[in-house]
Motif scaffolding. Structure first.
Motif, PDB file in Angstrom:
ATOM      1  N   ASP A   1      31.274 -27.783 -45.532  1.00 10.42           N
ATOM      2  CA  ASP A   1      30.523 -27.083 -46.459  1.00 10.42           C
ATOM      3  C   ASP A   1      29.181 -27.085 -46.235  1.00 10.42           C
ATOM      4  N   GLY A   2      28.782 -27.494 -45.171  1.00  9.75           N
ATOM      5  CA  GLY A   2      27.138 -27.453 -44.619  1.00  9.75           C
ATOM      6  C   GLY A   2      26.713 -28.757 -44.851  1.00  9.75           C
ATOM      7  N   GLU A   3      27.619 -29.795 -45.721  1.00  6.80           N
ATOM      8  CA  GLU A   3      26.886 -30.945 -45.975  1.00  6.80           C
ATOM      9  C   GLU A   3      27.207 -32.060 -45.052  1.00  6.80           C
ATOM     10  N   GLN A   4      26.298 -32.978 -44.271  1.00  2.40           N
ATOM     11  CA  GLN A   4      26.624 -33.823 -43.392  1.00  2.40           C
ATOM     12  C   GLN A   4      27.307 -35.042 -43.753  1.00  2.40           C
ATOM     13  N   ILE A   5      28.480 -35.433 -42.962  1.00  2.00           N
ATOM     14  CA  ILE A   5      29.347 -36.608 -43.191  1.00  2.00           C
ATOM     15  C   ILE A   5      29.027 -37.499 -42.253  1.00  2.00           C
ATOM     16  N   GLY A   6      28.527 -38.831 -42.919  1.00  2.00           N
ATOM     17  CA  GLY A   6      28.060 -39.749 -41.898  1.00  2.00           C
ATOM     18  C   GLY A   6      29.367 -40.817 -41.463  1.00  2.00           C
ATOM     19  N   LYS A   7      28.970 -41.804 -40.936  1.00  2.00           N
ATOM     20  CA  LYS A   7      30.145 -43.069 -40.944  1.00  2.00           C
ATOM     21  C   LYS A   7      30.171 -43.630 -42.303  1.00  2.00           C
ATOM     22  N   PRO A   8      31.401 -43.686 -42.492  1.00  3.48           N
ATOM     23  CA  PRO A   8      31.706 -44.502 -43.928  1.00  3.48           C
ATOM     24  C   PRO A   8      31.182 -46.022 -44.002  1.00  3.48           C
ATOM     25  N   GLY A   9      31.417 -46.586 -43.059  1.00  6.60           N
ATOM     26  CA  GLY A   9      31.276 -48.243 -43.184  1.00  6.60           C
ATOM     27  C   GLY A   9      32.031 -49.149 -43.616  1.00  6.60           C
ATOM     28  N   ASP A  10      32.774 -48.611 -44.784  1.00  9.04           N
ATOM     29  CA  ASP A  10      33.580 -49.479 -45.370  1.00  9.04           C
ATOM     30  C   ASP A  10      34.723 -48.552 -45.759  1.00  9.04           C
ATOM     31  N   HIS A  11      35.805 -49.405 -46.550  1.00 11.08           N
ATOM     32  CA  HIS A  11      36.971 -48.584 -46.820  1.00 11.08           C
ATOM     33  C   HIS A  11      36.831 -47.832 -47.965  1.00 11.08           C
ATOM     34  N   ALA A  12      36.271 -48.083 -48.938  1.00 10.26           N
ATOM     35  CA  ALA A  12      36.106 -47.310 -50.237  1.00 10.26           C
ATOM     36  C   ALA A  12      35.480 -45.891 -49.881  1.00 10.26           C
ATOM     37  N   ARG A  13      34.408 -45.894 -49.022  1.00 15.63           N
ATOM     38  CA  ARG A  13      33.702 -44.902 -48.715  1.00 15.63           C
ATOM     39  C   ARG A  13      34.665 -43.796 -47.798  1.00 15.63           C
ATOM     40  N   ALA A  14      35.518 -44.628 -46.638  1.00 16.43           N
ATOM     41  CA  ALA A  14      36.325 -43.691 -45.770  1.00 16.43           C
ATOM     42  C   ALA A  14      37.198 -43.141 -46.795  1.00 16.43           C
ATOM     43  N   LEU A  15      37.812 -43.889 -47.891  1.00 18.24           N
ATOM     44  CA  LEU A  15      38.813 -43.257 -48.510  1.00 18.24           C
ATOM     45  C   LEU A  15      38.238 -41.993 -49.188  1.00 18.24           C
ATOM     46  N   ALA A  16      36.981 -42.403 -49.774  1.00 21.72           N
ATOM     47  CA  ALA A  16      36.429 -41.097 -50.522  1.00 21.72           C
ATOM     48  C   ALA A  16      35.966 -39.804 -49.556  1.00 21.72           C
ATOM     49  N   GLN A  17      35.804 -40.095 -48.346  1.00 18.65           N
ATOM     50  CA  GLN A  17      35.598 -38.834 -47.491  1.00 18.65           C
ATOM     51  C   GLN A  17      36.917 -38.264 -47.168  1.00 18.65           C
ATOM     52  N   LEU A  18      37.971 -38.930 -46.819  1.00 18.87           N
ATOM     53  CA  LEU A  18      39.315 -38.305 -46.723  1.00 18.87           C
ATOM     54  C   LEU A  18      39.945 -37.456 -47.717  1.00 18.87           C
ATOM     55  N   GLN A  19      39.669 -38.069 -48.938  1.00 19.57           N
ATOM     56  CA  GLN A  19      40.129 -37.507 -50.294  1.00 19.57           C
ATOM     57  C   GLN A  19      39.302 -36.086 -50.500  1.00 19.57           C
ATOM     58  N   LYS A  20      38.057 -36.064 -50.047  1.00 19.61           N
ATOM     59  CA  LYS A  20      37.399 -34.846 -50.011  1.00 19.61           C
ATOM     60  C   LYS A  20      37.625 -33.876 -48.988  1.00 19.61           C
ATOM     61  N   MET A  21      37.974 -34.415 -47.916  1.00 21.68           N
ATOM     62  CA  MET A  21      38.261 -33.257 -46.714  1.00 21.68           C
ATOM     63  C   MET A  21      39.788 -33.195 -46.638  1.00 21.68           C
ATOM     64  N   ARG A  22      40.871 -33.688 -47.417  1.00 25.18           N
ATOM     65  CA  ARG A  22      42.117 -33.039 -47.163  1.00 25.18           C
ATOM     66  C   ARG A  22      42.409 -31.801 -47.568  1.00 25.18           C
ATOM     67  N   GLY A  23      43.119 -31.170 -46.706  1.00 24.89           N
ATOM     68  CA  GLY A  23      43.473 -29.728 -46.891  1.00 24.89           C
ATOM     69  C   GLY A  23      42.422 -28.764 -46.538  1.00 24.89           C
ATOM     70  N   ARG A  24      41.326 -29.245 -45.819  1.00 22.79           N
ATOM     71  CA  ARG A  24      40.060 -28.560 -45.558  1.00 22.79           C
ATOM     72  C   ARG A  24      39.535 -28.599 -44.054  1.00 22.79           C
ATOM     73  N   LYS A  25      38.803 -27.723 -43.723  1.00 24.74           N
ATOM     74  CA  LYS A  25      38.211 -27.576 -42.426  1.00 24.74           C
ATOM     75  C   LYS A  25      37.164 -28.518 -42.395  1.00 24.74           C
ATOM     76  N   VAL A  26      36.824 -29.412 -41.440  1.00 25.22           N
ATOM     77  CA  VAL A  26      35.366 -29.870 -41.212  1.00 25.22           C
ATOM     78  C   VAL A  26      35.014 -29.606 -39.770  1.00 25.22           C
TER      79      VAL A  26
END
Length: 204
Positions: free
Chosen positions: A81-106
């Motif tokens: 949605d136009g917002e930049q997604i960076g490298k997560p760096g750790d497990h918690a941030r990575a999980l939050a990224q995947l939860q936000k992106m699931r079922g969606r186009k990046v």
């Protein structure tokens, strides 16, 4: 174009093992040098502009240290949605990224710069191109996303998924003109740029 007989040193301006592995496919001798630049977006900068600027800055920084070389710089910016997604760096941030992106186009912007240190001032040293890849993530439950992350540990990857690894199982679709762009180095675009710089393949 520089004559193919002109001696040149090929350098990959990156610390990424993924880009190094991709470049090795060309079976050309090359060195690796890590550029010393700040990899952050400027205020109000569009994702594509960020990727192109950083790819160019990486190549230019290494070219200054190795005059007369052909330097490859690349950068990738992922957006939702136009917002930049960076490298997560750790497990918690990575999980939050995947939860936000699931079922969606990046959208992944993979910018490439080939800096020819032998080029004249008239033609300029830099070739630039941005390859856009649209990735559709599967709509998976938290347990699967968590399990994937613990196995692949893609904490150094924008978007928290290694498509060249087990991450392909959490993706539904990949749309791109260059299949290697998502991994970080668009090889179709790169070989075209290297040919323009006079690099020959197949030992010819």
């Amino acid at each position: 174009m520089i004559p193919s007989s002109a001696p040149s040193r090929l350098i990959l301006a990156s610390s990424s093992p993924y880009r190094r592995e991709l470049l090795e496919r060309l079976r050309l001798p090359f060195d690796v040098m890590v550029p010393d630049i700040i990899e952050t977006a400027l205020p109000g900068e569009a994702p594509e502009a960020t990727a192109l600027r950083l790819a160019r800055e990486k190549a230019a920084a290494v070219a200054q240290r190795a005059p007369g070389s052909i330097v490859i710089g690349s950068d990738q910016v992922a957006t939702l949605d136009g917002e930049q997604i960076g490298k997560p760096g750790d497990h918690a941030r990575a999980l939050a990224q995947l939860q936000k992106m699931r079922g969606r186009k990046v959208v992944f912007h993979t910018a490439l710069c080939v800096w020819d240190g032998r080029a004249s001032a008239l033609t300029g040293p830099a070739q630039l191109e941005n390859i856009q890849t649209v990735v559709t993530f599967r709509d998976l439950p938290d347990a699967e996303l968590d399990a994937y992350l613990r196995i692949d540990q893609p904490y150094d990857c924008a978007g928290s998924a290694k498509n060249e690894g087990l991450g392909i199982t959490i993706l539904e679709r990949i749309d791109s003109s260059d299949p290697t762009a998502l991994t970080g180095l668009p090889m179709i675009a790169l070989t075209a740029m290297l040919r323009k710089a006079g690099v020959r393949f197949f030992g010819l």
